[in-house]
Structure formats: structure tokens, C-alpha cells
Motif scaffolding. Structure first.
Motif, PDB file in Angstrom:
ATOM      1  N   SER A   7       0.833  -1.202   0.000  1.00 25.37           N
ATOM      2  CA  SER A   7       0.000   0.000   0.000  1.00 25.37           C
ATOM      3  C   SER A   7       0.867   1.251   0.000  1.00 25.37           C
ATOM      4  CB  SER A   7      -0.914   0.017   1.224  1.00 25.37           C
ATOM      5  OG  SER A   7      -0.196   0.438   2.364  1.00 25.37           O
ATOM      6  N   PRO A   8       0.319   2.365  -0.446  1.00 23.30           N
ATOM      7  CA  PRO A   8       1.078   3.624  -0.416  1.00 23.30           C
ATOM      8  C   PRO A   8       1.069   4.282   0.960  1.00 23.30           C
ATOM      9  CG  PRO A   8      -1.061   3.969  -1.430  1.00 23.30           C
ATOM     10  CD  PRO A   8      -0.953   2.501  -1.155  1.00 23.30           C
ATOM     11  N   TYR A   9       0.422   3.694   1.933  1.00 21.72           N
ATOM     12  CA  TYR A   9       0.213   4.345   3.230  1.00 21.72           C
ATOM     13  C   TYR A   9       1.351   4.140   4.224  1.00 21.72           C
ATOM     14  CZ  TYR A   9      -4.388   4.548   1.202  1.00 21.72           C
ATOM     15  OH  TYR A   9      -5.414   4.767   0.350  1.00 21.72           O
ATOM     16  N   LEU A  10       2.049   3.057   4.146  1.00 20.45           N
ATOM     17  CA  LEU A  10       3.094   2.753   5.132  1.00 20.45           C
ATOM     18  C   LEU A  10       4.475   2.716   4.470  1.00 20.45           C
ATOM     19  CD1 LEU A  10       1.230   0.003   7.177  1.00 20.45           C
ATOM     20  CD2 LEU A  10       1.442   2.429   7.694  1.00 20.45           C
ATOM     21  N   ARG A  11       4.780   3.752   3.730  1.00 24.41           N
ATOM     22  CA  ARG A  11       6.058   3.864   3.033  1.00 24.41           C
ATOM     23  C   ARG A  11       6.954   4.861   3.752  1.00 24.41           C
ATOM     24  NH1 ARG A  11       6.629   0.423  -1.246  1.00 24.41           N
ATOM     25  NH2 ARG A  11       4.592  -0.273  -1.895  1.00 24.41           N
ATOM     26  N   PHE A  12       8.248   4.597   3.735  1.00 28.26           N
ATOM     27  CA  PHE A  12       9.225   5.471   4.382  1.00 28.26           C
ATOM     28  C   PHE A  12       9.351   6.790   3.627  1.00 28.26           C
ATOM     29  CE2 PHE A  12      13.766   6.815   4.443  1.00 28.26           C
ATOM     30  CZ  PHE A  12      13.765   7.345   5.710  1.00 28.26           C
ATOM     31  N   THR A  13       9.130   7.899   4.363  1.00 28.91           N
ATOM     32  CA  THR A  13       9.298   9.224   3.761  1.00 28.91           C
ATOM     33  C   THR A  13      10.125  10.167   4.629  1.00 28.91           C
ATOM     34  OG1 THR A  13       7.250  10.058   4.753  1.00 28.91           O
ATOM     35  CG2 THR A  13       7.081   9.108   2.545  1.00 28.91           C
ATOM     36  N   THR A  14      10.207   9.900   5.947  1.00 27.94           N
ATOM     37  CA  THR A  14      10.814  10.875   6.855  1.00 27.94           C
ATOM     38  C   THR A  14      11.845  10.209   7.757  1.00 27.94           C
ATOM     39  OG1 THR A  14       8.713  12.064   6.893  1.00 27.94           O
ATOM     40  CG2 THR A  14      10.302  12.611   8.608  1.00 27.94           C
ATOM     41  N   LEU A  15      13.012  10.831   7.852  1.00 27.08           N
ATOM     42  CA  LEU A  15      14.042  10.405   8.801  1.00 27.08           C
ATOM     43  C   LEU A  15      14.143  11.483   9.870  1.00 27.08           C
ATOM     44  CD1 LEU A  15      16.263   8.382   9.582  1.00 27.08           C
ATOM     45  CD2 LEU A  15      17.846   9.782   8.260  1.00 27.08           C
ATOM     46  N   GLN A  16      13.850  11.106  11.104  1.00 23.42           N
ATOM     47  CA  GLN A  16      13.949  12.043  12.228  1.00 23.42           C
ATOM     48  C   GLN A  16      15.177  11.667  13.050  1.00 23.42           C
ATOM     49  OE1 GLN A  16      10.650  11.953  14.951  1.00 23.42           O
ATOM     50  NE2 GLN A  16      11.509  13.547  16.231  1.00 23.42           N
ATOM     51  N   VAL A  17      16.024  12.653  13.318  1.00 18.82           N
ATOM     52  CA  VAL A  17      17.242  12.423  14.093  1.00 18.82           C
ATOM     53  C   VAL A  17      17.097  13.150  15.422  1.00 18.82           C
ATOM     54  CG1 VAL A  17      19.743  12.673  14.155  1.00 18.82           C
ATOM     55  CG2 VAL A  17      18.596  12.210  11.985  1.00 18.82           C
ATOM     56  N   VAL A  18      17.254  12.401  16.511  1.00 20.10           N
ATOM     57  CA  VAL A  18      17.110  12.938  17.863  1.00 20.10           C
ATOM     58  C   VAL A  18      18.465  12.877  18.559  1.00 20.10           C
ATOM     59  CG1 VAL A  18      15.951  12.596  20.083  1.00 20.10           C
ATOM     60  CG2 VAL A  18      14.726  12.116  17.963  1.00 20.10           C
ATOM     61  N   GLY A  19      18.831  13.950  19.261  1.00 18.69           N
ATOM     62  CA  GLY A  19      20.050  13.944  20.063  1.00 18.69           C
ATOM     63  C   GLY A  19      21.300  14.386  19.335  1.00 18.69           C
ATOM     64  N   ASN A  20      21.184  14.715  18.080  1.00 18.10           N
ATOM     65  CA  ASN A  20      22.347  15.111  17.300  1.00 18.10           C
ATOM     66  C   ASN A  20      22.622  16.598  17.475  1.00 18.10           C
ATOM     67  OD1 ASN A  20      24.420  15.163  15.344  1.00 18.10           O
ATOM     68  ND2 ASN A  20      22.946  15.819  13.817  1.00 18.10           N
ATOM     69  N   THR A  21      23.854  16.921  17.858  1.00 16.23           N
ATOM     70  CA  THR A  21      24.238  18.325  17.979  1.00 16.23           C
ATOM     71  C   THR A  21      25.451  18.671  17.118  1.00 16.23           C
ATOM     72  OG1 THR A  21      25.601  17.798  19.908  1.00 16.23           O
ATOM     73  CG2 THR A  21      23.338  18.552  20.332  1.00 16.23           C
ATOM     74  N   ARG A  22      26.114  17.678  16.549  1.00 18.95           N
ATOM     75  CA  ARG A  22      27.357  17.957  15.826  1.00 18.95           C
ATOM     76  C   ARG A  22      27.393  17.438  14.389  1.00 18.95           C
ATOM     77  NH1 ARG A  22      31.684  20.299  18.914  1.00 18.95           N
ATOM     78  NH2 ARG A  22      32.549  20.457  16.835  1.00 18.95           N
ATOM     79  N   ALA A  23      26.796  16.310  14.111  1.00 24.89           N
ATOM     80  CA  ALA A  23      26.896  15.716  12.780  1.00 24.89           C
ATOM     81  C   ALA A  23      25.874  16.353  11.840  1.00 24.89           C
ATOM     82  CB  ALA A  23      26.658  14.211  12.862  1.00 24.89           C
ATOM     83  N   PRO A  24      26.291  16.779  10.650  1.00 24.65           N
ATOM     84  CA  PRO A  24      25.326  17.338   9.690  1.00 24.65           C
ATOM     85  C   PRO A  24      24.252  16.307   9.330  1.00 24.65           C
ATOM     86  CG  PRO A  24      27.573  17.837   9.027  1.00 24.65           C
ATOM     87  CD  PRO A  24      27.666  16.859  10.154  1.00 24.65           C
ATOM     88  N   ALA A  25      22.999  16.739   9.335  1.00 25.78           N
ATOM     89  CA  ALA A  25      21.868  15.843   9.080  1.00 25.78           C
ATOM     90  C   ALA A  25      21.990  15.164   7.717  1.00 25.78           C
ATOM     91  CB  ALA A  25      20.559  16.614   9.193  1.00 25.78           C
ATOM     92  N   ALA A  26      22.462  15.879   6.716  1.00 25.21           N
ATOM     93  CA  ALA A  26      22.606  15.289   5.379  1.00 25.21           C
ATOM     94  C   ALA A  26      23.600  14.120   5.394  1.00 25.21           C
ATOM     95  CB  ALA A  26      23.049  16.354   4.380  1.00 25.21           C
ATOM     96  N   GLU A  27      24.666  14.241   6.163  1.00 27.65           N
ATOM     97  CA  GLU A  27      25.639  13.147   6.266  1.00 27.65           C
ATOM     98  C   GLU A  27      25.015  11.935   6.941  1.00 27.65           C
ATOM     99  OE1 GLU A  27      29.310  14.402   8.092  1.00 27.65           O
ATOM    100  OE2 GLU A  27      29.556  16.061   6.673  1.00 27.65           O
ATOM    101  N   LEU A  28      24.227  12.172   7.981  1.00 27.02           N
ATOM    102  CA  LEU A  28      23.573  11.055   8.670  1.00 27.02           C
ATOM    103  C   LEU A  28      22.565  10.356   7.758  1.00 27.02           C
ATOM    104  CD1 LEU A  28      23.083  12.606  12.201  1.00 27.02           C
ATOM    105  CD2 LEU A  28      24.905  11.083  11.409  1.00 27.02           C
ATOM    106  N   ARG A  29      21.795  11.144   6.982  1.00 30.41           N
ATOM    107  CA  ARG A  29      20.840  10.547   6.030  1.00 30.41           C
ATOM    108  C   ARG A  29      21.580   9.679   5.010  1.00 30.41           C
ATOM    109  NH1 ARG A  29      18.280  15.499   6.307  1.00 30.41           N
ATOM    110  NH2 ARG A  29      19.356  16.254   4.459  1.00 30.41           N
ATOM    111  N   HIS A  30      22.701  10.178   4.532  1.00 32.61           N
ATOM    112  CA  HIS A  30      23.490   9.410   3.563  1.00 32.61           C
ATOM    113  C   HIS A  30      24.004   8.117   4.183  1.00 32.61           C
ATOM    114  CE1 HIS A  30      26.242   8.520   0.308  1.00 32.61           C
ATOM    115  NE2 HIS A  30      27.201   8.410   1.205  1.00 32.61           N
ATOM    116  N   LEU A  31      24.536   8.199   5.383  1.00 33.59           N
ATOM    117  CA  LEU A  31      25.089   7.016   6.047  1.00 33.59           C
ATOM    118  C   LEU A  31      24.011   5.999   6.413  1.00 33.59           C
ATOM    119  CD1 LEU A  31      27.718   8.783   8.314  1.00 33.59           C
ATOM    120  CD2 LEU A  31      28.197   7.261   6.382  1.00 33.59           C
TER     121      LEU A  31
END
Length: 173
Positions: A28-52
Motif C-alpha cells: 500500500s502507499p500508506y506505510l512507506r518510508f518518507t521521513t528520517l527524524q534524528v534525535v540527540g544530534n548536535t554535531r553531525a550534519p543531518a545530510a551526512e547522517l541521512r546518507h550514512l
């Protein structure tokens, strides 16, 4: 209605519900991954974490390999620990523990060290307000990383012990 017919209806109902669940979770189109939420990060760039994390957008949320995503994010030098979980309907939550700088070590350049003695990142100008450790050979760090980590951790423990005994003040470090 006969007992056999009721059982057939019940069984076919269960099969239909099971098929509906499989469709909902996988197709179904309803339970597909669309969002990455990062909690607790203060130093690593979010784009780098998404890539990794390497999580393909649009894939069914239930088939994503969260262990592999967490292992990928753990490769970032600022990340000391990470956990990953699904949050339905479309989100993966990464909870990050960022390394805390305990010292700066002089090798061929200045590097940051955490409290466990892990040399994890090149120092930047804003990171230099920490005790400096010198005398460690860059070749030793490359060829014997675990020995180097223990030497740095021992140096940090020695420094902390001197501070606790009042034999050295923080301003002198």
C-alpha cells in the motif's frame, strides 16, 4: 448452515484479513518510508547522517533494515551510539549519542578525543578549549589503534586524578 461451511467461511475470512495486512504493510502507499527524524544530534550534519543511514525513500517501512542503517550512521566520527526505530506510518527515528570531547591530541594535526580515548575527528577552531595531550606518535595510532586508545584513556584518567587531588587546576591544563 453446516459446521463445515462455517469453518470454511471463518478460514477464508482469516485468509482475507491476512492478505489485507500483507497488502497494507508491503504494497500500500500508506506505510512507506518518507521521513528520517534524528534525535540527540548536535554535531553531525543531518545530510551526512541521512546518507550514512542509506534508507531508500518510498520503500515499505516494515522491510527497512534498521540495523544496517544504525551501523551506517555509527560510521560518522561524531556518533558514539545510535538506535533506530520505526514510527508508523512513515518515519524512522534515529536516536544519536554524540561523542563528548574530553581532550585534544597532537599528532600530525590536532585531533579530538572522547573520554574513552577514541581519537575521532580533526579539531576545528571552536573545539580547542580542552586539555591537550602530546607525545603520541601518529604511526602508532595508525598501526596500533587499540593501544593508542588505551594510552590516551590512561592519560585522561591521570589528568582527572590530578585534578581531583587538587594537584592541578583546570586553568593550568
Amino acid at each position: 448452515m453446516s459446521k463445515l461451511l462455517r469453518r470454511l467461511f471463518a478460514a477464508s475470512g482469516l485468509v482475507a484479513v491476512g492478505a489485507g495486512c500483507v497488502w497494507l504493510l508491503l504494497f500500500s502507499p500508506y506505510l512507506r518510508f518518507t521521513t528520517l527524524q534524528v534525535v540527540g544530534n548536535t554535531r553531525a550534519p543531518a545530510a551526512e547522517l541521512r546518507h550514512l543511514a542509506n534508507l531508500p525513500v518510498g520503500n515499505p517501512l516494515v522491510v527497512l533494515d534498521l540495523d544496517a542503517a544504525a551501523a551506517g550512521v555509527l560510521n560518522h566520527p561524531w556518533v558514539a551510539a545510535v538506535s533506530a526505530r520505526r514510527r508508523f506510518p512513515d518515519t524512522v527515528v534515529l536516536t544519536i549519542t554524540v561523542r563528548t570531547v574530553a581532550s585534544v591530541v597532537q599528532l600530525d594535526q590536532l585531533y579530538l578525543v572522547d573520554s574513552a580515548g577514541v581519537i575521532f575527528s580533526r579539531a576545528q577552531p571552536g573545539d580547542l578549549d580542552h586539555p591537550y595531550l602530546t607525545g603520541l606518535d601518529a604511526t602508532l595510532v595508525e598501526t596500533q589503534p587499540e593501544l593508542s586508545r588505551r594510552l590516551v584513556a590512561d592519560g585522561l584518567a591521570w589528568l582527572l586524578a590530578l585534578q581531583e587531588q587538587g594537584k592541578i587546576a583546570e586553568r593550568d591544563i
